[in-house]
Design a protein around this motif. Structure first.
Motif, PDB file in Angstrom:
ATOM      1  N   UNK A  35      29.496  18.771 -26.024  1.00  0.00           N
ATOM      2  CA  UNK A  35      30.928  19.046 -26.028  1.00  0.00           C
ATOM      3  C   UNK A  35      31.536  18.601 -27.348  1.00  0.00           C
ATOM      4  N   UNK A  36      32.792  18.918 -27.551  1.00  0.00           N
ATOM      5  CA  UNK A  36      33.494  18.508 -28.761  1.00  0.00           C
ATOM      6  C   UNK A  36      33.488  16.991 -28.887  1.00  0.00           C
ATOM      7  N   UNK A  37      33.700  16.284 -27.751  1.00  0.00           N
ATOM      8  CA  UNK A  37      33.740  14.823 -27.797  1.00  0.00           C
ATOM      9  C   UNK A  37      32.400  14.253 -28.254  1.00  0.00           C
ATOM     10  N   UNK A  38      31.293  14.847 -27.760  1.00  0.00           N
ATOM     11  CA  UNK A  38      29.980  14.356 -28.158  1.00  0.00           C
ATOM     12  C   UNK A  38      29.722  14.595 -29.636  1.00  0.00           C
ATOM     13  N   UNK A  39      30.198  15.736 -30.170  1.00  0.00           N
ATOM     14  CA  UNK A  39      29.987  16.048 -31.575  1.00  0.00           C
ATOM     15  C   UNK A  39      30.704  15.068 -32.494  1.00  0.00           C
ATOM     16  N   UNK A  40      31.714  14.386 -31.958  1.00  0.00           N
ATOM     17  CA  UNK A  40      32.490  13.465 -32.770  1.00  0.00           C
ATOM     18  C   UNK A  40      31.838  12.103 -32.903  1.00  0.00           C
ATOM     19  N   UNK A  41      30.640  11.902 -32.373  1.00  0.00           N
ATOM     20  CA  UNK A  41      29.986  10.597 -32.395  1.00  0.00           C
ATOM     21  C   UNK A  41      29.069  10.480 -33.602  1.00  0.00           C
ATOM     22  N   UNK A  42      29.333   9.461 -34.433  1.00  0.00           N
ATOM     23  CA  UNK A  42      28.430   9.161 -35.533  1.00  0.00           C
ATOM     24  C   UNK A  42      27.258   8.314 -35.045  1.00  0.00           C
ATOM     25  N   UNK A  43      27.563   7.295 -34.245  1.00  0.00           N
ATOM     26  CA  UNK A  43      26.518   6.388 -33.763  1.00  0.00           C
ATOM     27  C   UNK A  43      26.694   6.162 -32.270  1.00  0.00           C
ATOM     28  N   UNK A  44      25.640   6.401 -31.518  1.00  0.00           N
ATOM     29  CA  UNK A  44      25.601   6.056 -30.100  1.00  0.00           C
ATOM     30  C   UNK A  44      24.888   4.721 -29.964  1.00  0.00           C
ATOM     31  N   UNK A  45      25.590   3.720 -29.437  1.00  0.00           N
ATOM     32  CA  UNK A  45      25.017   2.395 -29.210  1.00  0.00           C
ATOM     33  C   UNK A  45      24.689   2.283 -27.731  1.00  0.00           C
ATOM     34  N   UNK A  46      23.433   1.997 -27.425  1.00  0.00           N
ATOM     35  CA  UNK A  46      22.982   1.898 -26.042  1.00  0.00           C
ATOM     36  C   UNK A  46      22.804   0.425 -25.707  1.00  0.00           C
ATOM     37  N   UNK A  47      23.682  -0.087 -24.876  1.00  0.00           N
ATOM     38  CA  UNK A  47      23.640  -1.494 -24.500  1.00  0.00           C
ATOM     39  C   UNK A  47      24.877  -2.231 -24.964  1.00  0.00           C
ATOM     40  N   UNK A  48      25.605  -2.842 -24.018  1.00  0.00           N
ATOM     41  CA  UNK A  48      26.860  -3.528 -24.320  1.00  0.00           C
ATOM     42  C   UNK A  48      26.737  -5.030 -24.153  1.00  0.00           C
ATOM     43  N   UNK A  49      25.583  -5.569 -24.572  1.00  0.00           N
ATOM     44  CA  UNK A  49      25.444  -7.011 -24.665  1.00  0.00           C
ATOM     45  C   UNK A  49      26.049  -7.510 -25.972  1.00  0.00           C
TER      46      UNK A  49
END
Length: 549
Positions: free
Chosen positions: A15-29
């Motif tokens: 989607x448009x929102x996904x295309x706007x992501x430079x970095x996906x960080x997996x894990x919120x520790x």
């Protein structure tokens, strides 16, 4: 849910929102949140997901050492954490119930000279609030189940709270998803190492009743044969009591009872009438650990950080800290490559530097005499050595230097070039730049050197005495050839002690955005500076030779 693609459609179109992501960080520790905050400071568009149902409520790590405090300070959140923490100013040592001596901290120049005790879940809450203020909220109950790479992006399969699957597109993916990292497993990256045998950690948050002085910022270490007990006051939680002991029943996995913890502390500390009361959280834990380092920290557009990259037994308490420092190391490099200000060699140096750092900590903590398990004869030797050494300021200074992480360096990194002979205590390429007091001109108010640096730029330091207009213009012309921001800052040390820690007046020092020295070179050798910048940064008008490299 924005960006969702129904499972089974076979579509990879984000989607448009996904295309706007430079970095996906997996894990919120703490590592993932530190990384996301650092990336936002570098103006990257960030998305943070975590499979947990919400913020962590369980006590885990509880100390931030000075170098990690400096890193958080550079990201704008250090003072917030300090307001909610205790600064550890002293530590009393006991052996077999007898007082051996007191260790005091705060010897080194820094805005963060003391370790800070604060529960990990409180750290995460404060980091999440900072990140939210930067426009990014954690997406909870969102699990990464797979990751695939393309030439210019990565596609991560996310299972959303609704059960729908999304193919999330981002230019980069950083896995901060812990020791059992799904991303590392899906990429097939080995997690090499082995389990610590005959060692368990029994710990909990408790309120002790004992004949000792309770004061914020004052902790205790009790040494015994085959057991060490550490007790640190923690805001709102009484004491964190941490017992490293042998493991006579390795199949026993249930959490300890309050009585078991009390007996361990009472026997080791020599306080038979000790009573321990529970805190509001009532948290108690029994754990065993392995020392492991991933075979790769980077594979293409996917990187590993924190426990996904390296994990070890919590001797010394540096696991979370080294993960945070790794995030601080990675974010500016990733941003520079993403913004096409630097080449791949800069990003590759993250693996080299962070791997060396993890190995050094594992090695050093195996020789941490206060926390390793010793039989009775060797324990008596250790007790005698500490009783003799603790009054010695040189011993205390050396221990504080190690525990603060100020002495951790990147001297063997390809980013570190020492073009002049180092004299005495002068910092060298790869070292953390000392945070001594300096002035920028005669008669000016002294300021800590780190306050003249910026996480969004390199800083070229030279002596005020040699900063003639012609010299500065020559340096400016070299730096202006590159897209990355480079500040030229003339400084003068305020005293001899500070001057002895900095490079000589006939040299220039190029400081990286994360506060480590990249280059020390003669002031008159402009080619050394030009060659260094050309090796890692992208020129404003790249010619065919640079493009070929």
């Amino acid at each position: 849910m924005p960006g969702a693609v129904a499972e089974g459609t076979g579509s990879e179109g984000p989607s448009r929102a996904a295309e706007d992501t430079d970095v996906l960080v997996i894990g919120a520790g703490p590592v993932g949140l530190t990384l996301a905050t650092a990336l936002r400071r570098q103006l990257l568009r960030v998305r943070v997901v975590d499979r947990a149902t919400g913020p962590n409520r369980e006590a885990r790590a509880d100390v931030i050492f000075p170098r990690a405090g400096e890193a958080l300070g550079a990201l704008g959140v250090g003072e917030t954490i300090r307001r909610h923490a205790y600064e550890m100013r002293s530590l009393n040592f006991y052996g077999d119930g007898r007082h051996l001596g007191c260790f005091t901290a705060g010897r080194f120049d820094s805005d963060y000279p003391y370790a800070m005790t604060i529960e990990q879940h409180d750290i995460e809450l404060l980091l999440a609030e900072e990140l939210s203020g930067l426009g990014v909220d954690v997406e909870w109950r969102t699990e990464a189940t797979d990751v695939r790479q393309r030439d210019d992006h990565a596609l991560t399969t996310l299972r959303l709270p609704t059960g729908v699957t999304e193919m999330a597109r981002a230019s980069w993916v950083v896995a901060c998803d812990g020791r059992r990292s799904t991303v590392r497993t899906r990429l097939g990256i080995p997690f090499d190492g082995k389990r610590r045998v005959n060692m368990q950690v029994v710990q909990g948050n408790v309120v002790p009743a004992w004949p000792l002085r309770d004061r914020p910022g004052q902790g205790y270490i009790f040494l015994g044969p085959r057991c060490t007990v550490l007790a640190f006051p923690t805001p709102g939680q009484g004491y964190r009591v941490f017992c490293i002991r042998d493991d006579p029943e390795p199949d026993r996995t249930e959490p300890p009872t309050l009585g078991e913890l009390r007996d361990l502390v009472a026997d080791t500390a020599g306080i038979p009438l000790l009573r321990l009361g529970p805190t509001e959280s009532g948290w108690l834990s029994r754990a065993r650990f392995s020392d492991r380092i991933a075979a790769e920290f980077r594979r293409g557009r996917v990187l590993l950080a924190g426990d996904a990259a390296h994990a070890w037994a919590p001797v010394g308490g540096h696991g979370m800290n080294i993960g945070m420092l790794g995030a601080h190391n990675l974010a500016w490099k990733l941003a520079a490559v993403h913004h096409r200000q630097a080449g791949d060699a800069l990003l590759d140096s993250y693996d080299i530097e962070q791997r060396a750092l993890a190995r050094a900590v594992i090695r050093d903590m195996r020789f941490n005499i206060t926390e390793i398990l010793l039989p009775e004869p060797l324990h008596r030797v250790r007790t005698a050595v500490l009783r003799a050494a603790l009054p010695w300021s040189g011993f205390q200074r050396r221990v504080e230097w190690l525990m603060s992480d100020f002495g951790r360096n990147h001297r063997d990194s390809p980013l570190s070039r020492q073009e002049v002979r180092r004299i005495g205590r002068q910092c060298r390429a790869g070292d953390r730049i000392p945070d001594v007091y300096v002035t920028r001109e005669a008669g000016a108010e002294p300021v800590r050197l780190h306050r003249l640096l910026g996480y969004d730029r390199w800083t070229l330091l030279l002596a005020v005495a040699r900063a003639e207009p012609a010299v500065v213009r020559r340096l400016e012309r070299v730096c202006a050839d590159y897209l990355a921001a480079i500040d030229i800052v003339p400084i003068a040390a305020v005293d001899r002690s500070s001057a002895r820690q900095l490079a000589g007046v006939h040299h220039v020092t190029l400081v990286r955005p994360d506060g480590y020295v990249g280059l020390v070179a003669p002031l008159d050798d402009v080619d050394a500076l030009r060659d260094y910048l050309a090796a890692f940064l992208v020129p404003r008008d790249p010619g065919p030779d640079h493009a070929a490299r």
